[in-house]
Design a protein around this motif. Sequence first.
Motif, PDB file in Angstrom:
ATOM      1  N   VAL A 114      68.195  67.110  51.580  1.00 31.37           N
ATOM      2  CA  VAL A 114      69.311  66.475  50.680  1.00 31.37           C
ATOM      3  C   VAL A 114      69.130  66.467  49.513  1.00 31.37           C
ATOM      4  CG1 VAL A 114      70.241  64.685  50.189  1.00 31.37           C
ATOM      5  CG2 VAL A 114      70.127  64.111  51.982  1.00 31.37           C
ATOM      6  N   THR A 115      69.928  67.231  48.807  1.00 31.57           N
ATOM      7  CA  THR A 115      69.953  67.676  47.651  1.00 31.57           C
ATOM      8  C   THR A 115      70.982  66.388  46.373  1.00 31.57           C
ATOM      9  OG1 THR A 115      69.364  69.642  47.394  1.00 31.57           O
ATOM     10  CG2 THR A 115      70.921  68.970  45.301  1.00 31.57           C
ATOM     11  N   VAL A 116      70.744  65.805  45.516  1.00 31.67           N
ATOM     12  CA  VAL A 116      71.324  65.231  45.043  1.00 31.67           C
ATOM     13  C   VAL A 116      71.813  65.302  43.597  1.00 31.67           C
ATOM     14  CG1 VAL A 116      71.573  63.403  43.716  1.00 31.67           C
ATOM     15  CG2 VAL A 116      69.983  62.938  46.380  1.00 31.67           C
ATOM     16  N   ALA A 117      73.037  65.342  42.617  1.00 35.80           N
ATOM     17  CA  ALA A 117      72.978  66.377  41.681  1.00 35.80           C
ATOM     18  C   ALA A 117      74.156  65.367  40.698  1.00 35.80           C
ATOM     19  CB  ALA A 117      74.059  67.596  42.088  1.00 35.80           C
ATOM     20  N   LEU A 118      73.599  64.641  40.172  1.00 30.69           N
ATOM     21  CA  LEU A 118      74.104  63.441  38.855  1.00 30.69           C
ATOM     22  C   LEU A 118      74.755  64.657  37.107  1.00 30.69           C
ATOM     23  CD1 LEU A 118      72.318  60.639  39.533  1.00 30.69           C
ATOM     24  CD2 LEU A 118      74.645  61.080  40.708  1.00 30.69           C
ATOM     25  N   SER A 129      65.406  66.873  45.022  1.00 28.40           N
ATOM     26  CA  SER A 129      66.651  67.455  46.667  1.00 28.40           C
ATOM     27  C   SER A 129      64.875  66.581  47.534  1.00 28.40           C
ATOM     28  CB  SER A 129      65.639  68.779  46.680  1.00 28.40           C
ATOM     29  OG  SER A 129      66.976  70.076  46.205  1.00 28.40           O
ATOM     30  N   TYR A 130      64.980  66.383  49.087  1.00 27.43           N
ATOM     31  CA  TYR A 130      65.268  65.923  49.644  1.00 27.43           C
ATOM     32  C   TYR A 130      64.284  66.589  51.207  1.00 27.43           C
ATOM     33  CZ  TYR A 130      64.457  62.338  45.695  1.00 27.43           C
ATOM     34  OH  TYR A 130      64.452  62.303  44.643  1.00 27.43           O
ATOM     35  N   GLY A 131      63.729  65.880  52.164  1.00 22.40           N
ATOM     36  CA  GLY A 131      63.550  66.358  53.118  1.00 22.40           C
ATOM     37  C   GLY A 131      64.035  65.533  54.565  1.00 22.40           C
ATOM     38  N   PRO A 132      63.750  66.254  55.452  1.00 24.77           N
ATOM     39  CA  PRO A 132      65.078  65.200  56.948  1.00 24.77           C
ATOM     40  C   PRO A 132      64.167  63.642  56.672  1.00 24.77           C
ATOM     41  CG  PRO A 132      64.353  67.705  57.580  1.00 24.77           C
ATOM     42  CD  PRO A 132      63.649  67.164  56.194  1.00 24.77           C
ATOM     43  N   ASP A 133      62.852  64.056  56.381  1.00 28.32           N
ATOM     44  CA  ASP A 133      62.283  62.657  57.003  1.00 28.32           C
ATOM     45  C   ASP A 133      62.527  61.468  54.920  1.00 28.32           C
ATOM     46  OD1 ASP A 133      61.828  62.885  59.403  1.00 28.32           O
ATOM     47  OD2 ASP A 133      60.506  64.655  58.581  1.00 28.32           O
ATOM     48  N   GLY A 134      62.696  62.156  53.875  1.00 28.59           N
ATOM     49  CA  GLY A 134      62.709  61.429  53.124  1.00 28.59           C
ATOM     50  C   GLY A 134      61.823  62.089  51.775  1.00 28.59           C
ATOM     51  N   GLU A 135      60.538  63.214  52.079  1.00 27.83           N
ATOM     52  CA  GLU A 135      59.950  63.299  51.322  1.00 27.83           C
ATOM     53  C   GLU A 135      60.571  64.359  50.379  1.00 27.83           C
ATOM     54  OE1 GLU A 135      60.083  66.753  54.362  1.00 27.83           O
ATOM     55  OE2 GLU A 135      60.706  64.553  54.641  1.00 27.83           O
ATOM     56  N   VAL A 136      59.595  64.445  49.031  1.00 28.61           N
ATOM     57  CA  VAL A 136      60.235  65.338  48.148  1.00 28.61           C
ATOM     58  C   VAL A 136      60.196  66.096  48.399  1.00 28.61           C
ATOM     59  CG1 VAL A 136      60.157  65.664  45.508  1.00 28.61           C
ATOM     60  CG2 VAL A 136      59.945  63.387  46.361  1.00 28.61           C
ATOM     61  N   ILE A 137      61.025  67.439  47.681  1.00 24.38           N
ATOM     62  CA  ILE A 137      61.030  69.068  48.108  1.00 24.38           C
ATOM     63  C   ILE A 137      61.262  69.164  46.343  1.00 24.38           C
ATOM     64  CG2 ILE A 137      61.955  71.189  48.915  1.00 24.38           C
ATOM     65  CD1 ILE A 137      62.520  68.950  51.133  1.00 24.38           C
ATOM     66  N   GLU A 138      61.416  69.320  45.551  1.00 22.47           N
ATOM     67  CA  GLU A 138      62.334  69.685  44.221  1.00 22.47           C
ATOM     68  C   GLU A 138      62.048  68.237  43.410  1.00 22.47           C
ATOM     69  OE1 GLU A 138      61.735  72.066  43.320  1.00 22.47           O
ATOM     70  OE2 GLU A 138      62.216  73.421  44.849  1.00 22.47           O
ATOM     71  N   GLU A 139      61.142  67.674  42.765  1.00 20.92           N
ATOM     72  CA  GLU A 139      61.210  67.118  42.079  1.00 20.92           C
ATOM     73  C   GLU A 139      62.424  66.806  40.866  1.00 20.92           C
ATOM     74  OE1 GLU A 139      59.177  64.637  41.632  1.00 20.92           O
ATOM     75  OE2 GLU A 139      57.302  64.932  42.883  1.00 20.92           O
ATOM     76  N   PRO A 140      62.827  65.190  40.059  1.00 25.57           N
ATOM     77  CA  PRO A 140      63.763  64.953  40.110  1.00 25.57           C
ATOM     78  C   PRO A 140      63.825  66.105  38.856  1.00 25.57           C
ATOM     79  CG  PRO A 140      63.413  62.738  40.453  1.00 25.57           C
ATOM     80  CD  PRO A 140      62.251  64.391  40.729  1.00 25.57           C
ATOM     81  N   MET A 149      72.821  75.511  42.420  1.00 26.09           N
ATOM     82  CA  MET A 149      73.370  76.115  43.413  1.00 26.09           C
ATOM     83  C   MET A 149      71.756  76.569  43.712  1.00 26.09           C
ATOM     84  SD  MET A 149      76.584  77.470  41.284  1.00 26.09           S
ATOM     85  CE  MET A 149      76.747  79.128  43.132  1.00 26.09           C
ATOM     86  N   ALA A 150      71.579  77.412  43.632  1.00 28.68           N
ATOM     87  CA  ALA A 150      69.642  78.272  44.325  1.00 28.68           C
ATOM     88  C   ALA A 150      69.036  77.575  44.973  1.00 28.68           C
ATOM     89  CB  ALA A 150      69.403  79.117  43.110  1.00 28.68           C
ATOM     90  N   ARG A 151      69.032  76.005  44.737  1.00 26.32           N
ATOM     91  CA  ARG A 151      68.174  75.057  45.607  1.00 26.32           C
ATOM     92  C   ARG A 151      69.384  75.489  47.120  1.00 26.32           C
ATOM     93  NH1 ARG A 151      66.168  70.496  42.081  1.00 26.32           N
ATOM     94  NH2 ARG A 151      64.160  71.218  40.414  1.00 26.32           N
ATOM     95  N   ALA A 152      70.351  74.745  46.181  1.00 28.66           N
ATOM     96  CA  ALA A 152      70.628  74.726  47.670  1.00 28.66           C
ATOM     97  C   ALA A 152      71.035  75.603  48.643  1.00 28.66           C
ATOM     98  CB  ALA A 152      72.347  73.725  47.235  1.00 28.66           C
ATOM     99  N   LEU A 153      70.800  77.058  47.771  1.00 32.22           N
ATOM    100  CA  LEU A 153      71.363  77.680  49.269  1.00 32.22           C
ATOM    101  C   LEU A 153      69.900  77.919  49.755  1.00 32.22           C
ATOM    102  CD1 LEU A 153      72.744  80.864  46.354  1.00 32.22           C
ATOM    103  CD2 LEU A 153      73.870  80.211  48.471  1.00 32.22           C
TER     104      LEU A 153
END
Length: 227
Positions: A114-118, A129-140, A149-153
């Motif tokens: 999941v990528t949350v964008a506000l 961005s967070y992994g399928p188990d909720g782990e942080v992939i990319e810090e806020p 967009m680069a993250r989402a790709l």
Amino acid sequence: MKLLAIDTAADRCAACVWSVDENRVLSRSVEPMRTGHAERLMAVIDSGLRDAETDFPDLGAIVVATGPGSFTGIRVGLATARGFGVGLRVPVIGIDVLRAIAEETRAEHPGRPVTVALDGGRGEIHAASYGPDGEVIEEPAALTLEQVMARALTLSPVLAGTAAPKVSAELLDATLGPVTPTADIETFARLGARALASDPNPERPRPLYLRAPDAKPQSFTLSRRES
């Protein structure tokens, strides 16, 4: 044990009482508003406590939304939560809005990152961005549209948050989650209860500000008088 969760980071005052033992919400009180959080928060909290037939001495913890969001709203929520924590001698748990939105998105789209964008204003997007188990992939962080967009790709995540439609419009086959500025108050309570179970003595919550405040202190230069 019961805990009180409050959120004033977005355009609302929200509170709920959560039963840790029963793993369910006992009451919730929400008032939409853009300003005036300080004036209304205690009334919203009182309403939540009354509906749950609970009083302050019954609370074993406080959960508070730490942002990102309104500078004033975040300060009001944190100050109130810290005051309750000191007065009641109970732990205070901070949950950031991005993580809470990601939790709701994962429930709707299990097994997906999941990528949350506000929308952060000034052309910025506040994202994590967070992994399928909720782990942080990319810090806020405060990012540009191109950076999100680069993250989402790279991740091919479910996109959530108020800026998600803007990001998905530039991508093919993007999956949209909830397009909201914050999560349900019950989600903050649930995450807070989970955090407390893993760490009964949490660190003092800090605000998550991802951009500088609009108001800046003025600087003055005083001329030195010759003697």
